[in-house]
Design an enzyme around this catalytic site. Sequence first.
Site, short mmCIF file in Angstrom:
data_model
loop_
_atom_site.label_atom_id
_atom_site.label_comp_id
_atom_site.label_asym_id
_atom_site.label_seq_id
_atom_site.Cartn_x
_atom_site.Cartn_y
_atom_site.Cartn_z
N PHE A 56 6.39 67.94 43.09
CA PHE A 56 6.29 66.81 42.42
C PHE A 56 6.38 65.33 43.57
CE2 PHE A 56 7.64 69.58 38.85
CZ PHE A 56 6.83 68.74 37.83
N ARG B 284 5.59 73.74 31.46
CA ARG B 284 4.19 72.58 31.81
C ARG B 284 2.27 73.00 31.09
NH1 ARG B 284 5.34 74.53 37.82
NH2 ARG B 284 5.79 76.32 36.79
N CYS C 90 4.88 63.66 27.50
CA CYS C 90 5.90 64.13 28.41
C CYS C 90 6.64 63.09 29.29
CB CYS C 90 6.71 65.77 29.12
SG CYS C 90 6.28 67.17 27.91
N GLU D 260 12.78 72.74 25.75
CA GLU D 260 11.75 73.09 25.91
C GLU D 260 11.23 72.78 27.37
OE1 GLU D 260 8.97 71.50 26.89
OE2 GLU D 260 8.82 69.51 25.33
N PHE D 261 10.46 73.49 28.72
CA PHE D 261 11.01 72.50 29.68
C PHE D 261 9.36 73.62 30.10
CE2 PHE D 261 15.03 72.97 29.43
CZ PHE D 261 16.25 71.49 29.83
N THR E 260 11.67 67.21 21.76
CA THR E 260 12.54 66.18 23.30
C THR E 260 13.22 65.22 21.88
OG1 THR E 260 11.54 67.60 25.31
CG2 THR E 260 12.25 65.28 25.22
#
Length: 438
Positions: A256, A154, A267, A151-152, A122
């Site tokens: 969320f 979790r 992150c 990238e995403f 990131t």
Amino acid sequence: MRIAMVGAGYVGLVSGACFAEFGTDVCIVDTDAGKVEALRAGRIPIYEPGLDKLVEENARDGRLTFTTELEQAVRGADAVFLAVGTPTRRGDGHADLTYVYAAAEQVAKAASGPLVLVTKSTVPVGTGQEVLKIVRRVRPDLAISVASNPEFLREGSAIGDFMRPDRVVIGVEEGPSGERAAAVLRRLYRPLNLIEVPILATRLETAELIKYAANAFLATKITFINEIANLCEKVGADVHDVARGMGLDGRIGRKFLHAGPGYGGSCFPKDTLALARTAQDYGAPVRLVEATIAVNEARKAEMAERVIAACGGSVAGRTIAVLGLTFKPETDDMRDAPSLIVVPRLVEAGATVRAFDPQPAHAKQALPGAVTFCISALEAAKGADALVLLTEWNEFRALSPEKLKAAMAGDVLLDLRNVYDPEAMRAAGFRYQSIGRP
């Protein structure tokens, strides 16, 4: 196809193992010889459900290898991914890009033919252009294309996120070089065509900003519902029902919107701060994100004071049991975890803290001497005057309220994740408090 992944940390290891599962030959390179040897021996340095099996199977089948030699990893690669750390830079809050730029220069020097250099870490807007300048300065003789592929992932569900993503973002430079890079990345992600995953191709700057904007928005949702929870407590509303009523609106969505002690992890804290600093530098401050950062930091301190207040205004000489220390369940990550604020504050106020976390390795390093670590939730509760649930590991949901109460000396229970049914806990004899519920 063959790729190299520079960095055997969380992103590099998960991404490399998943690409190998797609059928790609992957070589992960890291400067830490001990880590490389451990990975070769099948020892995984992080906890991520399913990762150990994925690494073992692909290493056994020869698709996944590990090395400390960059030239060996880069040789013959169609693409090289940079998955090195971008920690918050001390003093100003910006992302520290030292490792990214150093890795880009080393890859350019090691390259023996044309390749695509992909930033997986990131990174702030403009990083891709700087990487492009580096590779052109170091290797003007070689056709090295630069791309961004954020990238995403979790923590706790990273493998599923990689294998079944909401989208894949590919940022490339303009012109033929960018077209070549996009073609290589589309080939790498071709297995996802079977499940019709959207692949979004953009400019470098757009891809870089998408990652920061997404994380900042999610962090803002968490912070928003936490503030609404505070209001619920004042007016007698139930934050669960408020969140459900909001989440059923398709424009908002339910994810969320879970009230708690504030966000942490690798992150959100780092990325919101980096976005705020970048926006300030460009003269376009993101005030909403700045407020999110400030409110979230205050939230963690408020949780410690809430525990003290529930104990009658003082925890001096009291024993406090804490269940869960990692920033979220299904990970051993302690970065910016609320426990790092809450537990030291309780100790400073004179409490003895007994804690249990299912993955305590990093917690023991992060909280040395401040906590007595126990081998189960019931052991942590034994003799405690109050119990605090700080991280919502699934095994805590199944705990018997009666057994918890019987183990404790006191009757105070603070559920900072709203895991338990208030009526059931009160029926078991607890003075029960949760977040945003009457």
